[in-house]
Design a protein around this motif. Sequence first.
Motif, PDB file in Angstrom:
ATOM      1  N   LEU A   1       0.677  -1.227  -0.242  1.00 34.09           N
ATOM      2  CA  LEU A   1       0.052  -0.047  -0.074  1.00 34.09           C
ATOM      3  C   LEU A   1       0.950   1.239   0.145  1.00 34.09           C
ATOM      4  CD1 LEU A   1      -2.829  -1.192   2.281  1.00 34.09           C
ATOM      5  CD2 LEU A   1      -3.059  -0.434   0.160  1.00 34.09           C
ATOM      6  N   MET A   2       1.838   1.200   0.823  1.00 35.42           N
ATOM      7  CA  MET A   2       2.983   2.457   0.614  1.00 35.42           C
ATOM      8  C   MET A   2       3.429   2.699  -0.827  1.00 35.42           C
ATOM      9  SD  MET A   2       2.829   3.315   3.836  1.00 35.42           S
ATOM     10  CE  MET A   2       2.572   2.466   5.484  1.00 35.42           C
ATOM     11  N   GLU A   3       3.624   1.596  -1.228  1.00 32.07           N
ATOM     12  CA  GLU A   3       4.377   1.895  -2.760  1.00 32.07           C
ATOM     13  C   GLU A   3       3.289   2.294  -3.662  1.00 32.07           C
ATOM     14  OE1 GLU A   3       6.642  -0.694  -6.055  1.00 32.07           O
ATOM     15  OE2 GLU A   3       7.549  -0.979  -3.915  1.00 32.07           O
ATOM     16  N   ALA A   4       2.055   1.652  -3.271  1.00 35.03           N
ATOM     17  CA  ALA A   4       0.945   2.027  -4.268  1.00 35.03           C
ATOM     18  C   ALA A   4       0.322   3.628  -3.966  1.00 35.03           C
ATOM     19  CB  ALA A   4      -0.540   1.084  -4.223  1.00 35.03           C
ATOM     20  N   PHE A   5       0.608   3.949  -2.902  1.00 39.06           N
ATOM     21  CA  PHE A   5       0.279   5.160  -2.757  1.00 39.06           C
ATOM     22  C   PHE A   5       1.194   6.171  -3.268  1.00 39.06           C
ATOM     23  CE2 PHE A   5      -3.243   6.701   0.101  1.00 39.06           C
ATOM     24  CZ  PHE A   5      -3.926   5.628   0.154  1.00 39.06           C
ATOM     25  N   LEU A   6       2.724   5.884  -3.259  1.00 43.11           N
ATOM     26  CA  LEU A   6       3.588   6.659  -3.754  1.00 43.11           C
ATOM     27  C   LEU A   6       3.384   7.033  -5.276  1.00 43.11           C
ATOM     28  CD1 LEU A   6       6.777   5.579  -1.997  1.00 43.11           C
ATOM     29  CD2 LEU A   6       5.651   7.794  -1.862  1.00 43.11           C
ATOM     30  N   ASP A   7       3.187   5.853  -5.813  1.00 44.00           N
ATOM     31  CA  ASP A   7       2.748   5.836  -7.420  1.00 44.00           C
ATOM     32  C   ASP A   7       1.343   6.740  -7.657  1.00 44.00           C
ATOM     33  OD1 ASP A   7       2.942   4.547 -10.305  1.00 44.00           O
ATOM     34  OD2 ASP A   7       0.942   4.013  -9.556  1.00 44.00           O
ATOM     35  N   LEU A   8       0.380   6.407  -6.878  1.00 38.68           N
ATOM     36  CA  LEU A   8      -0.631   7.147  -7.021  1.00 38.68           C
ATOM     37  C   LEU A   8      -0.322   8.625  -6.862  1.00 38.68           C
ATOM     38  CD1 LEU A   8      -3.922   6.914  -7.088  1.00 38.68           C
ATOM     39  CD2 LEU A   8      -3.895   7.006  -4.711  1.00 38.68           C
ATOM     40  N   ALA A   9       0.346   9.097  -6.072  1.00 38.52           N
ATOM     41  CA  ALA A   9       0.670  10.511  -5.745  1.00 38.52           C
ATOM     42  C   ALA A   9       1.277  11.291  -7.247  1.00 38.52           C
ATOM     43  CB  ALA A   9       1.723  10.796  -4.691  1.00 38.52           C
TER      44      ALA A   9
ATOM     45  N   VAL B   1     -10.435   8.807  -1.794  1.00 37.29           N
ATOM     46  CA  VAL B   1     -11.181   7.458  -1.179  1.00 37.29           C
ATOM     47  C   VAL B   1     -10.152   6.229  -0.390  1.00 37.29           C
ATOM     48  CG1 VAL B   1     -12.642   5.462  -1.480  1.00 37.29           C
ATOM     49  CG2 VAL B   1     -13.054   7.831  -2.609  1.00 37.29           C
ATOM     50  N   PRO B   2      -9.006   5.733  -1.048  1.00 34.79           N
ATOM     51  CA  PRO B   2      -8.130   5.125  -0.383  1.00 34.79           C
ATOM     52  C   PRO B   2      -7.410   5.757   0.620  1.00 34.79           C
ATOM     53  CG  PRO B   2      -7.490   5.258  -2.631  1.00 34.79           C
ATOM     54  CD  PRO B   2      -8.698   5.906  -2.741  1.00 34.79           C
ATOM     55  N   SER B   3      -6.997   6.943   0.450  1.00 27.94           N
ATOM     56  CA  SER B   3      -6.224   7.321   1.482  1.00 27.94           C
ATOM     57  C   SER B   3      -6.817   7.742   2.524  1.00 27.94           C
ATOM     58  CB  SER B   3      -5.409   8.570   0.777  1.00 27.94           C
ATOM     59  OG  SER B   3      -6.533   9.822   0.370  1.00 27.94           O
ATOM     60  N   ARG B   4      -8.118   7.987   2.394  1.00 22.12           N
ATOM     61  CA  ARG B   4      -8.828   8.574   3.891  1.00 22.12           C
ATOM     62  C   ARG B   4      -8.953   6.971   4.504  1.00 22.12           C
ATOM     63  NH1 ARG B   4     -11.598  12.911   4.760  1.00 22.12           N
ATOM     64  NH2 ARG B   4     -12.004  14.341   3.124  1.00 22.12           N
ATOM     65  N   ALA B   5      -9.166   5.876   3.852  1.00 25.43           N
ATOM     66  CA  ALA B   5      -9.120   4.607   4.478  1.00 25.43           C
ATOM     67  C   ALA B   5      -7.860   4.258   5.452  1.00 25.43           C
ATOM     68  CB  ALA B   5      -9.581   3.417   3.644  1.00 25.43           C
ATOM     69  N   LEU B   6      -6.883   4.372   4.618  1.00 20.41           N
ATOM     70  CA  LEU B   6      -5.669   4.363   5.306  1.00 20.41           C
ATOM     71  C   LEU B   6      -5.180   5.179   6.427  1.00 20.41           C
ATOM     72  CD1 LEU B   6      -3.339   2.255   4.806  1.00 20.41           C
ATOM     73  CD2 LEU B   6      -2.226   3.591   3.317  1.00 20.41           C
ATOM     74  N   ALA B   7      -5.619   6.510   6.063  1.00 18.78           N
ATOM     75  CA  ALA B   7      -5.468   7.481   7.181  1.00 18.78           C
ATOM     76  C   ALA B   7      -6.190   7.287   8.622  1.00 18.78           C
ATOM     77  CB  ALA B   7      -5.448   8.973   6.614  1.00 18.78           C
ATOM     78  N   ALA B   8      -7.426   6.860   8.274  1.00 16.21           N
ATOM     79  CA  ALA B   8      -8.314   6.538   9.385  1.00 16.21           C
ATOM     80  C   ALA B   8      -7.660   5.345  10.066  1.00 16.21           C
ATOM     81  CB  ALA B   8      -9.623   6.296   8.941  1.00 16.21           C
ATOM     82  N   GLU B   9      -7.355   4.447   9.499  1.00 16.39           N
ATOM     83  CA  GLU B   9      -6.596   3.164  10.089  1.00 16.39           C
ATOM     84  C   GLU B   9      -5.086   3.592  10.923  1.00 16.39           C
ATOM     85  OE1 GLU B   9      -5.988  -0.590  11.515  1.00 16.39           O
ATOM     86  OE2 GLU B   9      -7.960   0.438  10.531  1.00 16.39           O
ATOM     87  N   GLY B  10      -4.549   4.463  10.179  1.00 20.95           N
ATOM     88  CA  GLY B  10      -3.315   5.017  11.144  1.00 20.95           C
ATOM     89  C   GLY B  10      -3.736   5.773  12.246  1.00 20.95           C
TER      90      GLY B  10
ATOM     91  N   GLU C   1       4.339   4.096  10.218  1.00 21.34           N
ATOM     92  CA  GLU C   1       4.971   3.781   8.860  1.00 21.34           C
ATOM     93  C   GLU C   1       4.451   4.695   7.792  1.00 21.34           C
ATOM     94  OE1 GLU C   1       4.994  -0.437   7.290  1.00 21.34           O
ATOM     95  OE2 GLU C   1       4.359  -0.887   9.284  1.00 21.34           O
ATOM     96  N   LEU C   2       3.253   5.214   7.947  1.00 19.79           N
ATOM     97  CA  LEU C   2       2.684   6.280   6.932  1.00 19.79           C
ATOM     98  C   LEU C   2       3.443   7.578   7.169  1.00 19.79           C
ATOM     99  CD1 LEU C   2      -0.973   5.914   7.562  1.00 19.79           C
ATOM    100  CD2 LEU C   2       0.018   5.467   5.438  1.00 19.79           C
ATOM    101  N   VAL C   3       3.790   7.967   8.205  1.00 22.40           N
ATOM    102  CA  VAL C   3       4.680   9.187   8.263  1.00 22.40           C
ATOM    103  C   VAL C   3       6.060   8.844   7.789  1.00 22.40           C
ATOM    104  CG1 VAL C   3       5.562  10.385  10.100  1.00 22.40           C
ATOM    105  CG2 VAL C   3       3.475  10.084  10.539  1.00 22.40           C
ATOM    106  N   ALA C   4       6.689   7.785   8.142  1.00 21.46           N
ATOM    107  CA  ALA C   4       8.051   7.613   7.812  1.00 21.46           C
ATOM    108  C   ALA C   4       8.138   7.472   6.262  1.00 21.46           C
ATOM    109  CB  ALA C   4       8.553   6.342   8.426  1.00 21.46           C
ATOM    110  N   LYS C   5       7.236   6.600   5.735  1.00 25.71           N
ATOM    111  CA  LYS C   5       7.493   6.306   4.290  1.00 25.71           C
ATOM    112  C   LYS C   5       6.655   7.036   3.357  1.00 25.71           C
ATOM    113  CE  LYS C   5       8.312   1.397   5.250  1.00 25.71           C
ATOM    114  NZ  LYS C   5       7.748   0.011   5.042  1.00 25.71           N
ATOM    115  N   LEU C   6       5.648   7.923   3.703  1.00 21.83           N
ATOM    116  CA  LEU C   6       4.822   8.599   2.850  1.00 21.83           C
ATOM    117  C   LEU C   6       4.976  10.206   3.119  1.00 21.83           C
ATOM    118  CD1 LEU C   6       1.531   6.700   2.539  1.00 21.83           C
ATOM    119  CD2 LEU C   6       3.332   6.782   0.959  1.00 21.83           C
TER     120      LEU C   6
END
Length: 213
Positions: A72-80, A122-131, A140-145
Amino acid sequence: MAVQKSEQSAPAKSAPDATRRSERSRRAIYDAALALVAEAGYPKTTIEGIAARAGVGKQTIYRWWSSKADVLMEAFLDLAEQSTPEAGPVAYTFPDTGDVAADVKAVLRATVDQLRDPRFEVPSRALAAEGVVNEQLGRELVAKLMQPSLDLYIGRLRAAQDAGQVRADIDPRIALEFFISPLAQRWLQHTGPISYEYTDTLVDYALHGLAPR
């Protein structure tokens, strides 16, 4: 005298392009991971589910990533990168025109475009909420993204300090929160609309303060 037929060898088939196939698989995995976390949430997203949706074996995923968080981290970097192509590689560079206000405003405007893009939102809200509830994932979200982008803000503010555009005694790591924290709160909690006008005003308030001049 018998005539012998000459045997012509069939034209050799070109070998499959492994690089192209790998890229297709990787792209399918990115799309599947982001779609699943948006639909089911982070806890219910699994490597097996991602593999099934992407049409690959789970061993393919484990060949490239060690966990669903890494996927997911890599997918988000690509999505950005994909979500705001017109803004250029804003995730990896920070403009330095000599005008710190204009530069920060430009980056925040690109961020607004990204946050309002449904593919990202949509997916970033889901991941942020879980974080928020999953401390390990949050770190991990902070460190990698987030941290790579924060480092770019820090670097730009330090350059502004060197140029005498902001106070030499400020801590850039704290100062950058005047720009990004209010925007993140509005976006996450729906406390108000996000727009270019809003982020431009954040920059003006942060750089010039609230006291009468």
